[in-house]
Motif scaffolding. Structure first.
Motif, PDB file in Angstrom:
ATOM      1  N   ALA A  69     -55.765  65.400  71.460  1.00 11.77           N
ATOM      2  CA  ALA A  69     -55.336  64.753  72.711  1.00 11.77           C
ATOM      3  C   ALA A  69     -54.259  65.565  73.418  1.00 11.77           C
ATOM      4  O   ALA A  69     -53.935  65.310  74.579  1.00 11.77           O
ATOM      5  CB  ALA A  69     -54.795  63.350  72.406  1.00 11.77           C
ATOM      6  N   PHE A  70     -53.714  66.566  72.739  1.00 12.95           N
ATOM      7  CA  PHE A  70     -52.560  67.309  73.252  1.00 12.95           C
ATOM      8  C   PHE A  70     -52.866  68.034  74.557  1.00 12.95           C
ATOM      9  O   PHE A  70     -53.920  68.652  74.713  1.00 12.95           O
ATOM     10  CB  PHE A  70     -52.099  68.327  72.198  1.00 12.95           C
ATOM     11  N   ARG A  71     -51.928  67.953  75.489  1.00 14.42           N
ATOM     12  CA  ARG A  71     -51.996  68.762  76.715  1.00 14.42           C
ATOM     13  C   ARG A  71     -50.627  69.361  76.988  1.00 14.42           C
ATOM     14  O   ARG A  71     -49.614  68.665  76.877  1.00 14.42           O
ATOM     15  CB  ARG A  71     -52.379  67.897  77.934  1.00 14.42           C
ATOM     16  N   LEU A  72     -50.600  70.639  77.323  1.00 11.71           N
ATOM     17  CA  LEU A  72     -49.362  71.260  77.797  1.00 11.71           C
ATOM     18  C   LEU A  72     -49.351  71.139  79.313  1.00 11.71           C
ATOM     19  O   LEU A  72     -50.231  71.675  79.987  1.00 11.71           O
ATOM     20  CB  LEU A  72     -49.290  72.735  77.380  1.00 11.71           C
ATOM     21  N   LYS A  73     -48.357  70.443  79.830  1.00 13.76           N
ATOM     22  CA  LYS A  73     -48.302  70.211  81.281  1.00 13.76           C
ATOM     23  C   LYS A  73     -47.348  71.198  81.958  1.00 13.76           C
ATOM     24  O   LYS A  73     -46.284  71.506  81.419  1.00 13.76           O
ATOM     25  CB  LYS A  73     -47.822  68.783  81.550  1.00 13.76           C
ATOM     26  N   VAL A  74     -47.765  71.663  83.124  1.00 13.01           N
ATOM     27  CA  VAL A  74     -46.891  72.493  83.952  1.00 13.01           C
ATOM     28  C   VAL A  74     -46.702  71.739  85.265  1.00 13.01           C
ATOM     29  O   VAL A  74     -47.682  71.459  85.971  1.00 13.01           O
ATOM     30  CB  VAL A  74     -47.489  73.895  84.201  1.00 13.01           C
ATOM     31  N   THR A  75     -45.456  71.364  85.544  1.00 10.42           N
ATOM     32  CA  THR A  75     -45.181  70.414  86.631  1.00 10.42           C
ATOM     33  C   THR A  75     -44.035  70.915  87.526  1.00 10.42           C
ATOM     34  O   THR A  75     -43.444  71.954  87.273  1.00 10.42           O
ATOM     35  CB  THR A  75     -44.772  69.045  86.033  1.00 10.42           C
ATOM     36  N   GLY A  76     -43.720  70.128  88.525  1.00 13.95           N
ATOM     37  CA  GLY A  76     -42.571  70.431  89.391  1.00 13.95           C
ATOM     38  C   GLY A  76     -42.944  71.341  90.537  1.00 13.95           C
ATOM     39  O   GLY A  76     -44.022  71.195  91.134  1.00 13.95           O
ATOM     40  N   LEU A  77     -42.071  72.292  90.833  1.00 10.59           N
ATOM     41  CA  LEU A  77     -42.244  73.168  91.997  1.00 10.59           C
ATOM     42  C   LEU A  77     -43.259  74.271  91.707  1.00 10.59           C
ATOM     43  O   LEU A  77     -42.914  75.450  91.589  1.00 10.59           O
ATOM     44  CB  LEU A  77     -40.898  73.764  92.408  1.00 10.59           C
ATOM     45  N   VAL A  78     -44.529  73.857  91.565  1.00 11.99           N
ATOM     46  CA  VAL A  78     -45.609  74.829  91.348  1.00 11.99           C
ATOM     47  C   VAL A  78     -46.742  74.525  92.331  1.00 11.99           C
ATOM     48  O   VAL A  78     -46.937  73.379  92.738  1.00 11.99           O
ATOM     49  CB  VAL A  78     -46.159  74.792  89.895  1.00 11.99           C
ATOM     50  N   GLU A  79     -47.487  75.571  92.709  1.00 17.46           N
ATOM     51  CA  GLU A  79     -48.608  75.393  93.648  1.00 17.46           C
ATOM     52  C   GLU A  79     -49.710  74.552  93.009  1.00 17.46           C
ATOM     53  O   GLU A  79     -50.297  73.689  93.638  1.00 17.46           O
ATOM     54  CB  GLU A  79     -49.198  76.752  94.047  1.00 17.46           C
ATOM     55  N   LYS A  80     -50.009  74.837  91.734  1.00 20.29           N
ATOM     56  CA  LYS A  80     -51.105  74.152  91.051  1.00 20.29           C
ATOM     57  C   LYS A  80     -50.611  73.568  89.732  1.00 20.29           C
ATOM     58  O   LYS A  80     -50.578  74.277  88.721  1.00 20.29           O
ATOM     59  CB  LYS A  80     -52.254  75.142  90.767  1.00 20.29           C
ATOM     60  N   PRO A  81     -50.234  72.275  89.707  1.00 18.54           N
ATOM     61  CA  PRO A  81     -49.818  71.669  88.439  1.00 18.54           C
ATOM     62  C   PRO A  81     -50.943  71.817  87.419  1.00 18.54           C
ATOM     63  O   PRO A  81     -52.129  71.758  87.782  1.00 18.54           O
ATOM     64  CB  PRO A  81     -49.596  70.197  88.808  1.00 18.54           C
ATOM     65  N   LYS A  82     -50.569  72.049  86.155  1.00 15.78           N
ATOM     66  CA  LYS A  82     -51.572  72.352  85.132  1.00 15.78           C
ATOM     67  C   LYS A  82     -51.476  71.393  83.970  1.00 15.78           C
ATOM     68  O   LYS A  82     -50.419  70.817  83.698  1.00 15.78           O
ATOM     69  CB  LYS A  82     -51.339  73.776  84.591  1.00 15.78           C
ATOM     70  N   SER A  83     -52.587  71.255  83.265  1.00 18.43           N
ATOM     71  CA  SER A  83     -52.623  70.466  82.044  1.00 18.43           C
ATOM     72  C   SER A  83     -53.607  71.177  81.111  1.00 18.43           C
ATOM     73  O   SER A  83     -54.817  71.129  81.323  1.00 18.43           O
ATOM     74  CB  SER A  83     -53.099  69.044  82.380  1.00 18.43           C
ATOM     75  N   TYR A  84     -53.060  71.909  80.138  1.00 17.92           N
ATOM     76  CA  TYR A  84     -53.892  72.741  79.271  1.00 17.92           C
ATOM     77  C   TYR A  84     -54.169  72.056  77.942  1.00 17.92           C
ATOM     78  O   TYR A  84     -53.233  71.597  77.272  1.00 17.92           O
ATOM     79  CB  TYR A  84     -53.179  74.052  78.913  1.00 17.92           C
ATOM     80  N   SER A  85     -55.425  72.047  77.519  1.00 17.61           N
ATOM     81  CA  SER A  85     -55.705  71.724  76.118  1.00 17.61           C
ATOM     82  C   SER A  85     -55.346  72.964  75.300  1.00 17.61           C
ATOM     83  O   SER A  85     -55.161  74.051  75.854  1.00 17.61           O
ATOM     84  CB  SER A  85     -57.183  71.376  75.924  1.00 17.61           C
TER      85      SER A  85
END
Ligand code: MTE
Ligand code: MO
Length: 366
Positions: A69-85
């Motif tokens: 279920a784990f996701r690494l999230k990249v958030t905040g002041l970014v063009e493309k927020p990410k959610s990586y398995s």
């Protein structure tokens, strides 16, 4: 074998004999369980610390992370927020980096055992940041672990109880440098739970606290991050004489201060060998020296397997050792001319972190 657990016994080459330090009792046991452990330096015999000996510590215990279920999230002041398995992240490509680090609280109190070196596999952080596209106004990148707890936050004497994750930050410039990476393997195997399974940040050359375990979120922001483990628990209060006046400063814990430690002394066929390690910020070393009793500083030999961000192993062949009590101490100097201080030089460092003073060891030759 009375009272000395099996794991405390050093690995010995044939005919090799360990010379016990007398500055600690022979039965000195470094703390050892799955959540808090020091490396027993008397066992040091190679570049990479096995996973079941690697030192480990953290502030809030181990969170449970379900890798599916784990996701690494990249958030905040970014063009493309990410959610990586995990698989998506690993598909970005992998580099292998030997990295040695110590806890900034490492010191003679625990026989310098809050230090280890591993070979980590992961993806450069800047690859992930460039996929997300960090916006121009982001100045700070914050790294959150999955571990959290309710802590007291003090504001001008009032205490607020709030639930916060473990968090650390790097400036945009530091985070987009080539070195920091997101690791999933150590010594060719998945990180253990204690080491941050499934992912941790590794910032080569920095103190352990920068290596956020159970990494779950990367957040780009404009404001400077002032979380507990960034701004309050991890700082150094020290005084320095400037133009004849004592100037007190508070600084953040970041790159490792130059340190060398004598870890182990052995004897084989009458030859006495001193083995130790250096930790630093990756600056090339100028010299490592060893001093016996009140003798002159003598050059030690750096190991050929050392790399920029590994710990740097060194050996010294102690010739003509006479029976009786002796002291042994090492000192490292880097290419920028920085010299490892004597313990007394750190007298004006009030808080206990970043203790890189020379450590005098004692042995008895029989
Ligand atoms: N998420 C999280 N990461 C963390 C910590 C923590 O409490 N939580 N402790 C830090 C500190 S203080 C150190 S010294 C290192 C220890 O890493 P290790 O257990 O792999 O040796 O983890 C760092 N990363
Ligand atoms: Mo630490």
């Amino acid at each position: 074998m009375f009272g000395i657990p099996e794991w405390a016994l050093p690995v010995l080459a044939q005919g090799e004999r360990v010379i016990q330090f007398t500055d600690y009792p022979a039965t000195f046991v470094t703390s050892r369980n799955e959540t808090s452990r020091s490396l027993d330096l008397r066992k040091l015999d190679g570049m990479f610390t096995p996973k079941d000996q690697f030192f480990t510590t953290q502030h809030m215990g181990h969170p449970d992370v379900d890798p599916a279920a784990f996701r690494l999230k990249v958030t905040g002041l970014v063009e493309k927020p990410k959610s990586y398995s995990l698989d998506q992240l690993k598909a970005l490509g992998a580099t292998e980096v030997p990295a040695g680090f110590e806890c900034s609280g490492n010191s003679p109190r625990g026989m310098q055992g809050l230090a280890s070196c591993g070979k980590f596999t992961g993806v450069p952080l800047r690859k992930v940041l460039s996929e997300a596209g960090v916006k121009a106004d982001a100045r700070e990148i914050v790294f959150f672990g999955a571990d959290h707890r309710e802590d007291e936050v003090d504001f001008r004497g009032t205490k607020y109880k709030v639930d916060q994750q473990f968090g650390r930050s790097l400036t945009r410039e530091e985070a987009t440098a080539p070195e920091p990476f997101i690791a999933w393997n150590m010594n060719g195997e998945p990180l253990t739970k204690a080491q941050g399974f499934p992912l941790r940040l590794i910032v080569p050359g920095w103190y352990g606290v920068a290596n956020v375990k159970w990494l779950s979120q990367i957040h780009a922001q404009e404001d400077v991050y002032l979380g507990n483990y960034q701004a309050r628990w991890y700082r150094t209060l020290k005084g320095e004489m400037v133009d004849g006046e004592m100037k007190w400063t508070e600084t953040a814990i970041s790159r490792m201060h130059l340190k060398s430690v004598v870890a182990r002394v052995t004897s084989e066929a009458g030859q006495i060998k001193v083995l130790g390690f250096v930790l630093n910020d990756g600056t090339p070393l100028k010299s490592v020296e060893v001093k016996i009793d009140n003798g002159p500083w003598q050059p030690a030999t750096l190991d050929a397997s050392n790399t920029k961000y590994s710990w740097k192993l060194f050996t010294y062949a102690w010739k003509g050792a006479t029976p009786g009590e002796h002291t042994l101490v090492s000192r490292v100097t880097d290419a920028k001319g920085r010299v490892q201080p004597e313990a007394a030089d750190l007298a004006n460092k009030k808080s206990f972190l970043e203790d890189n003073g020379q450590m005098i060891r004692k042995v008895t030759i029989t």
